[in-house]
Design a protein around this motif. Sequence first.
Motif, PDB file in Angstrom:
ATOM      1  N   MET A   1       0.853  -1.200   0.000  1.00 20.58           N
ATOM      2  CA  MET A   1       0.000   0.000   0.000  1.00 20.58           C
ATOM      3  C   MET A   1       0.885   1.245   0.000  1.00 20.58           C
ATOM      4  N   PRO A   2       0.709   2.205  -0.949  1.00 21.69           N
ATOM      5  CA  PRO A   2       1.665   3.294  -1.110  1.00 21.69           C
ATOM      6  C   PRO A   2       1.578   4.381  -0.057  1.00 21.69           C
ATOM      7  N   LEU A   3       0.431   4.579   0.574  1.00 23.16           N
ATOM      8  CA  LEU A   3       0.300   5.673   1.537  1.00 23.16           C
ATOM      9  C   LEU A   3       0.874   5.210   2.870  1.00 23.16           C
ATOM     10  N   GLN A   4       2.101   5.623   3.140  1.00 23.56           N
ATOM     11  CA  GLN A   4       2.813   5.176   4.326  1.00 23.56           C
ATOM     12  C   GLN A   4       2.857   6.284   5.372  1.00 23.56           C
ATOM     13  N   ASP A   5       3.422   5.940   6.547  1.00 22.59           N
ATOM     14  CA  ASP A   5       3.485   6.903   7.637  1.00 22.59           C
ATOM     15  C   ASP A   5       4.285   8.143   7.256  1.00 22.59           C
ATOM     16  N   HIS A   6       5.258   7.997   6.344  1.00 25.29           N
ATOM     17  CA  HIS A   6       6.077   9.161   5.983  1.00 25.29           C
ATOM     18  C   HIS A   6       5.341  10.119   5.058  1.00 25.29           C
ATOM     19  N   HIS A   7       4.190   9.726   4.549  1.00 24.67           N
ATOM     20  CA  HIS A   7       3.416  10.615   3.685  1.00 24.67           C
ATOM     21  C   HIS A   7       2.539  11.528   4.537  1.00 24.67           C
ATOM     22  N   GLN A   8       2.841  12.809   4.506  1.00 21.83           N
ATOM     23  CA  GLN A   8       1.957  13.776   5.148  1.00 21.83           C
ATOM     24  C   GLN A   8       0.846  14.145   4.166  1.00 21.83           C
ATOM     25  N   ILE A   9      -0.333  14.470   4.714  1.00 20.56           N
ATOM     26  CA  ILE A   9      -1.447  14.904   3.881  1.00 20.56           C
ATOM     27  C   ILE A   9      -1.735  16.377   4.160  1.00 20.56           C
ATOM     28  N   VAL A  10      -1.730  17.160   3.102  1.00 20.66           N
ATOM     29  CA  VAL A  10      -2.119  18.570   3.176  1.00 20.66           C
ATOM     30  C   VAL A  10      -3.418  18.711   2.393  1.00 20.66           C
ATOM     31  N   SER A  11      -4.492  19.020   3.075  1.00 23.44           N
ATOM     32  CA  SER A  11      -5.802  19.160   2.439  1.00 23.44           C
ATOM     33  C   SER A  11      -5.993  20.587   1.943  1.00 23.44           C
ATOM     34  N   VAL A  12      -6.295  20.736   0.658  1.00 20.72           N
ATOM     35  CA  VAL A  12      -6.487  22.072   0.095  1.00 20.72           C
ATOM     36  C   VAL A  12      -7.958  22.472   0.065  1.00 20.72           C
ATOM     37  N   ASP A  13      -8.801  21.697   0.746  1.00 24.15           N
ATOM     38  CA  ASP A  13     -10.213  22.072   0.834  1.00 24.15           C
ATOM     39  C   ASP A  13     -10.835  21.451   2.079  1.00 24.15           C
ATOM     40  N   ASP A  14     -10.800  22.202   3.167  1.00 24.93           N
ATOM     41  CA  ASP A  14     -11.599  21.929   4.352  1.00 24.93           C
ATOM     42  C   ASP A  14     -12.459  23.171   4.590  1.00 24.93           C
ATOM     43  N   HIS A  15     -13.272  23.129   5.617  1.00 22.75           N
ATOM     44  CA  HIS A  15     -14.175  24.246   5.892  1.00 22.75           C
ATOM     45  C   HIS A  15     -14.258  24.479   7.392  1.00 22.75           C
ATOM     46  N   LEU A  16     -14.582  25.694   7.763  1.00 20.14           N
ATOM     47  CA  LEU A  16     -14.857  25.995   9.164  1.00 20.14           C
ATOM     48  C   LEU A  16     -16.259  26.566   9.276  1.00 20.14           C
ATOM     49  N   ILE A  17     -16.895  26.312  10.399  1.00 22.14           N
ATOM     50  CA  ILE A  17     -18.202  26.898  10.707  1.00 22.14           C
ATOM     51  C   ILE A  17     -17.966  28.037  11.688  1.00 22.14           C
ATOM     52  N   GLU A  18     -18.261  29.255  11.272  1.00 22.67           N
ATOM     53  CA  GLU A  18     -17.949  30.405  12.118  1.00 22.67           C
ATOM     54  C   GLU A  18     -18.792  30.414  13.389  1.00 22.67           C
ATOM     55  N   HIS A  19     -18.163  30.754  14.489  1.00 25.15           N
ATOM     56  CA  HIS A  19     -18.881  31.046  15.729  1.00 25.15           C
ATOM     57  C   HIS A  19     -19.270  32.524  15.682  1.00 25.15           C
ATOM     58  N   PRO A  20     -20.446  32.898  16.217  1.00 29.29           N
ATOM     59  CA  PRO A  20     -20.866  34.304  16.116  1.00 29.29           C
ATOM     60  C   PRO A  20     -19.905  35.306  16.732  1.00 29.29           C
ATOM     61  N   ARG A  21     -19.064  34.856  17.655  1.00 27.51           N
ATOM     62  CA  ARG A  21     -18.143  35.813  18.267  1.00 27.51           C
ATOM     63  C   ARG A  21     -17.092  36.320  17.282  1.00 27.51           C
ATOM     64  N   VAL A  22     -16.968  35.666  16.105  1.00 29.98           N
ATOM     65  CA  VAL A  22     -16.055  36.182  15.083  1.00 29.98           C
ATOM     66  C   VAL A  22     -16.348  37.645  14.829  1.00 29.98           C
ATOM     67  N   TRP A  23     -17.624  37.987  14.729  1.00 32.09           N
ATOM     68  CA  TRP A  23     -18.009  39.385  14.473  1.00 32.09           C
ATOM     69  C   TRP A  23     -18.360  40.136  15.751  1.00 32.09           C
ATOM     70  N   GLN A  24     -18.966  39.485  16.696  1.00 33.27           N
ATOM     71  CA  GLN A  24     -19.346  40.186  17.917  1.00 33.27           C
ATOM     72  C   GLN A  24     -18.124  40.699  18.666  1.00 33.27           C
ATOM     73  N   ASP A  25     -16.991  40.017  18.529  1.00 31.78           N
ATOM     74  CA  ASP A  25     -15.765  40.460  19.190  1.00 31.78           C
ATOM     75  C   ASP A  25     -14.995  41.487  18.384  1.00 31.78           C
ATOM     76  N   ARG A  26     -15.320  41.646  17.092  1.00 31.48           N
ATOM     77  CA  ARG A  26     -14.477  42.460  16.230  1.00 31.48           C
ATOM     78  C   ARG A  26     -15.168  43.692  15.652  1.00 31.48           C
ATOM     79  N   LEU A  27     -16.485  43.747  15.680  1.00 25.79           N
ATOM     80  CA  LEU A  27     -17.177  44.913  15.154  1.00 25.79           C
ATOM     81  C   LEU A  27     -17.354  45.963  16.249  1.00 25.79           C
ATOM     82  N   PRO A  28     -17.400  47.247  15.880  1.00 30.45           N
ATOM     83  CA  PRO A  28     -17.728  48.275  16.876  1.00 30.45           C
ATOM     84  C   PRO A  28     -19.074  47.976  17.528  1.00 30.45           C
ATOM     85  N   ALA A  29     -19.210  48.321  18.790  1.00 33.22           N
ATOM     86  CA  ALA A  29     -20.425  47.990  19.557  1.00 33.22           C
ATOM     87  C   ALA A  29     -21.690  48.463  18.842  1.00 33.22           C
TER      88      ALA A  29
END
Length: 388
Positions: free
Chosen positions: A1-29
């Motif tokens: 099997m070619p995928l061995q422990d020495h092969h690192q995986i770099v994913s060029v497409d994952d996603h994050l789900i924003e928490h509302p504090r992303v903006w609540q902490d950074r926008l003016p009141a």
Amino acid sequence: MPLQDHHQIVSVDDHLIEHPRVWQDRLPAALRERGPRIVEASGKHVWHYDGVVYPTVGLNAVAGKPPEEWALDPVRYEDMIPGCYDPAARVKDMDLDGIQAALCFPSFPGFGGGVFQRAQDKDLALLCLQAWNDFHIEEWCGTAPDRFIPLAIVPTWDPELAAAEIRRTAAMGARTISFPDSPVPLGLPSFHNEHWEPLWNACEETGTVLSLHFGSGSYVPGFSFAATRAIPGEVVLPDAPFAVAITIFSTNLMWSAADLLFSGVLQRHPKLQFSLAEGGIGWIPYIIERADFVWERHRYYQPIDFDTRPSDLFRKHFWGCFIDDEFGVENRHKVGIDRIMLEIDYPHSDSNWPNSRKRAAEVLADVPDDEVTKITETNARTMLRFPR
């Protein structure tokens, strides 16, 4: 099997789900009530932004759930695993999956920032967009700089502002921008229009890659979906199941590639690089063969480059990305082995988490070790200038 422990995986497409504090902490009141915030409605968590309601689409956060429990309905944060929205928890989920590094696209803003493009108050939209970029680069990626690859979104409604934001975020460490797979569905000029020259210039100047994620231009493919309108006051829904669109979403990037190949942009800007995020690679040999065929016969009576074959342009400027594409891997040399990268898509419905490494080993079972290294890691590190 070619995928061995020495092969690192770099994913060029994952996603994050924003928490509302992303903006609540950074926008003016004074702006926080108009900025993105979560409101509880009928037992669900939904986004409110400047008077408009946006759902948290259930399929965007299904990691850890069996397919029988998936749905499009809005979900609550406590119904997601913490890795969806917490960067420290995400690192643990990456460890569990055998993933070394990941490029994470936005969720609430739309993959290419379309929510802010459609917003009426563009001053507020710019502040919200910059708040997302600051969060993503400083906090999300800052939590584990060797594990997360910085990405930015840009104010697509103004190419000069977009160019300024590219330069600002590149100075902060951003390696790529998530840009619409086509600006046209957003009411903007096409890739053929000189309107975008300031943006192309800024990307070349900073070495910033343009990541074109399918669907980021807000276009849902398929004849069945052509009349779809899902905005307040104008709701027209298709009679086809969403499975139709999911099946053919990668065709968006075929259109994107064809537009760019015949636009003249690549000749004027020889350093530009485009990542076709979540597009798969099986279609690439056909589309570049077809583009060459058309070029051979039709370039004489149109404003098309007489000298450069589309296939040569493709292999110089484009990078293909796949999650699970056995046909594409079998035909990898027709795509270009130095231009193929692996995606994981956590926490979306195409992801194989927590068995991504196992599935990658199956798909790459007949691929030589040096090519596996390129596909799983070094091509991505080269494109994104993200060394070990």
